[in-house]
Structure formats: structure tokens, C-alpha cells
Scaffold this motif. Structure first.
Motif, short mmCIF file in Angstrom:
data_model
loop_
_atom_site.label_atom_id
_atom_site.label_comp_id
_atom_site.label_asym_id
_atom_site.label_seq_id
_atom_site.Cartn_x
_atom_site.Cartn_y
_atom_site.Cartn_z
N LEU A 187 -4.66 -0.50 -14.42
CA LEU A 187 -3.29 -0.60 -13.89
C LEU A 187 -2.28 0.18 -14.71
CD1 LEU A 187 -3.22 -4.36 -12.83
CD2 LEU A 187 -3.61 -2.35 -11.40
N THR A 188 -2.34 0.06 -16.03
CA THR A 188 -1.36 0.77 -16.87
C THR A 188 -1.51 2.28 -16.70
OG1 THR A 188 -1.31 -1.03 -18.46
CG2 THR A 188 -0.54 1.10 -19.24
N HIS A 189 -2.74 2.77 -16.61
CA HIS A 189 -2.95 4.21 -16.40
C HIS A 189 -2.29 4.65 -15.09
CE1 HIS A 189 -5.67 4.15 -19.74
NE2 HIS A 189 -6.57 3.40 -19.11
N ALA A 190 -2.45 3.85 -14.05
CA ALA A 190 -1.90 4.21 -12.74
C ALA A 190 -0.37 4.20 -12.77
CB ALA A 190 -2.43 3.25 -11.68
N VAL A 191 0.22 3.21 -13.42
CA VAL A 191 1.68 3.15 -13.52
C VAL A 191 2.20 4.36 -14.31
CG1 VAL A 191 3.60 1.87 -14.56
CG2 VAL A 191 1.88 0.66 -13.22
N ASP A 225 0.81 -1.21 0.00
CA ASP A 225 0.00 0.00 0.00
C ASP A 225 0.86 1.27 0.00
OD1 ASP A 225 -2.22 -1.73 0.13
OD2 ASP A 225 -2.08 -1.79 2.32
N ARG A 226 0.51 2.22 0.87
CA ARG A 226 1.21 3.51 0.90
C ARG A 226 2.69 3.36 1.21
NH1 ARG A 226 -0.93 8.90 3.94
NH2 ARG A 226 0.65 10.29 3.13
N THR A 255 -5.92 5.58 -4.17
CA THR A 255 -6.95 5.14 -3.22
C THR A 255 -8.36 5.49 -3.73
OG1 THR A 255 -5.42 5.40 -1.38
CG2 THR A 255 -7.75 5.32 -0.83
N HIS A 256 -8.47 6.62 -4.40
CA HIS A 256 -9.77 7.11 -4.88
C HIS A 256 -9.78 7.17 -6.41
CE1 HIS A 256 -10.58 8.11 -0.73
NE2 HIS A 256 -9.46 8.79 -0.70
N TRP A 257 -9.35 6.08 -7.02
CA TRP A 257 -9.22 6.05 -8.48
C TRP A 257 -10.59 6.25 -9.14
CZ3 TRP A 257 -4.83 6.49 -10.94
CH2 TRP A 257 -4.79 6.26 -12.31
N PRO A 258 -10.64 7.07 -10.20
CA PRO A 258 -11.94 7.32 -10.84
C PRO A 258 -12.53 6.07 -11.49
CG PRO A 258 -10.14 8.29 -12.11
CD PRO A 258 -9.55 7.77 -10.84
N ARG A 277 -1.15 -2.77 -7.79
CA ARG A 277 -2.14 -3.82 -7.48
C ARG A 277 -2.53 -3.80 -6.00
NH1 ARG A 277 0.25 -7.14 -11.80
NH2 ARG A 277 -1.46 -7.48 -13.26
N GLY A 278 -1.63 -3.31 -5.15
CA GLY A 278 -1.94 -3.20 -3.73
C GLY A 278 -3.09 -2.26 -3.45
N TYR A 279 -3.43 -1.42 -4.42
CA TYR A 279 -4.55 -0.49 -4.26
C TYR A 279 -5.86 -1.05 -4.79
CZ TYR A 279 -1.42 3.19 -2.71
OH TYR A 279 -0.53 3.93 -1.98
N ASP A 280 -5.83 -2.28 -5.24
CA ASP A 280 -7.05 -2.99 -5.67
C ASP A 280 -7.78 -2.27 -6.80
OD1 ASP A 280 -8.64 -5.24 -5.51
OD2 ASP A 280 -10.09 -4.27 -4.19
N LEU A 281 -7.02 -1.79 -7.78
CA LEU A 281 -7.63 -1.15 -8.95
C LEU A 281 -8.08 -2.22 -9.93
CD1 LEU A 281 -5.05 1.71 -9.68
CD2 LEU A 281 -7.13 1.82 -8.34
N PRO A 282 -9.06 -1.91 -10.77
CA PRO A 282 -9.43 -2.85 -11.82
C PRO A 282 -8.24 -3.09 -12.76
CG PRO A 282 -11.05 -1.08 -11.63
CD PRO A 282 -9.90 -0.71 -10.76
N GLU A 283 -8.14 -4.28 -13.28
CA GLU A 283 -7.02 -4.65 -14.15
C GLU A 283 -6.84 -3.66 -15.31
OE1 GLU A 283 -3.79 -7.20 -14.78
OE2 GLU A 283 -5.23 -7.31 -13.14
#
Length: 194
Positions: free
Chosen positions: A138-142, A79-80, A184-187, A129-135
Motif C-alpha cells: 500500500l505505501t508503495h502505491a501511495v 476503484d478507478r 490493477t496489475h500491481w507487480p 485499498r480499493g484495488y485489493d493490493l497486499p497490505e
């Protein structure tokens, strides 16, 4: 390079990596590396295909070093805490090795870079992945994390924060907190269609 050090692709890459950190990646050429090791450029060409090959090898070396550091820094974290270790490790590497970092940020054709580059990407994905985002997110977050780190590092190195308060360290902490909040608050899909 020590006169007793054999001339190999690896020793030339190490010299080139040092040169990149000292003068910048754009100064890494076969001619300059040959001058640094005290040989004629033809001797370098015996081991390498040219300047593009040399810069690609610096990129591969840097990605491998960064992957090793990240693996150690992220072990047992989540996580954080993992996010903080990720961004701090990347920033530290970029500050310690500015030319090598630059080599990881530009498009360089290096067939051997795929493995260490894949390791860095996998470690970043593990943190996200520790933030439990939809698969599918993930690329957007990275990309968000990578762009944020790279932008901060480039601005800092280029003196973009020299004439302003507060200290960049305070901004770095805020940036890390903002990334954590964004993850944590991914759209949702609904949020992105408005």
C-alpha cells in the motif's frame, strides 16, 4: 487584512497562505507578513515563533483544506472512479493554491500538521485499498500516486509542457489511466526480484 480583523495566529496564517499562493512559499517570512498586515514584525512574533512556524502553519492549513476537499470528492466512489477523483482533486487544489501545495510537499516541522496530513494519507490509502493490493504494497502505491501527481503538476506549472503537443489535458487523462493500470496489475514479489 482588514484593519478590524484581530491579529491572531490564524489570521496571520491566512495572510501567509495568500502570500504563498501569490509569490511562492519561499517569500513567506515574518517580515513580509507583518508588512502585509501593517504591523511591526514584533507584533507577529507575539503570536508566532518565527518564519519556520509560519510556514509550518501554512502547511497545516493546506493539508486540512486538501483533506476536506478529498473527503467530499471521494464520498461514494470506488476503484478507478475514486482514483480519478483523487488525482483530479489534488491537481485542482495545486493549481488553485500553488504556494499552499508547495507547503504540503516540503519537509516542514509543524506539530499540528500530523492530523490533517494523516487524513490525506488515510484517504489516499482508502483509494489504493480499493484495488485489493497486499497490505505490504500500500505505501508503495501511495508513493507512486503522489510522486506522479507532484511531478506532473510541477512540470506543468514550470512550463515544461508549453512547447509540445498534445495538450497536457490529454496527458493527464493518460497518466490517470496508467495509474489505474499499474494499480490493477500491481507487480508481485516475483516480479520485483527479477
Amino acid at each position: 487584512m482588514d484593519a478590524r480583523t484581530p491579529l491572531t495566529a490564524e489570521s496571520l496564517t491566512a495572510t501567509a497562505a495568500g502570500l504563498a499562493d501569490e509569490l511562492g512559499l519561499d517569500q513567506v517570512t515574518v517580515s513580509e507578513v507583518a508588512r502585509r498586515v501593517g504591523v511591526k514584525p514584533a507584533s507577529v512574533y507575539f503570536h508566532l515563533r518565527g518564519t519556520d512556524d509560519l510556514r509550518g502553519r501554512v502547511s497545516t492549513l493546506a493539508l486540512a483544506e486538501l483533506a476536506d476537499r478529498l473527503g467530499l470528492a471521494l464520498a461514494g466512489r470506488a476503484d478507478r472512479d475514486a482514483l480519478g477523483a483523487l488525482v483530479d482533486t489534488i491537481r485542482t487544489y495545486a493549481n488553485e493554491h500553488p504556494g499552499r501545495w508547495e507547503a504540503t510537499q516540503v519537509r516542514i516541522t509543524a506539530p499540528d500538521a500530523e492530523a490533517p496530513g494523516g487524513r490525506v494519507a488515510a484517504l489516499m490509502l482508502a483509494v489504493v485499498r480499493g484495488y485489493d493490493l497486499p497490505e505490504a504494497e500500500l505505501t508503495h502505491a501511495v508513493r507512486l500516486i503522489g510522486s506522479t501527481i507532484n511531478g506532473f503538476v510541477r512540470l506543468h506549472v514550470n512550463g515544461g509542457f508549453d512547447r509540445s503537443e498534445p495538450d497536457p489535458e490529454a496527458s493527464w487523462l493518460r497518466m490517470t489511466q496508467a495509474l489505474d493500470s499499474a494499480l490493477t496489475h500491481w507487480p508481485t514479489d516475483e516480479d520485483t526480484t527479477r
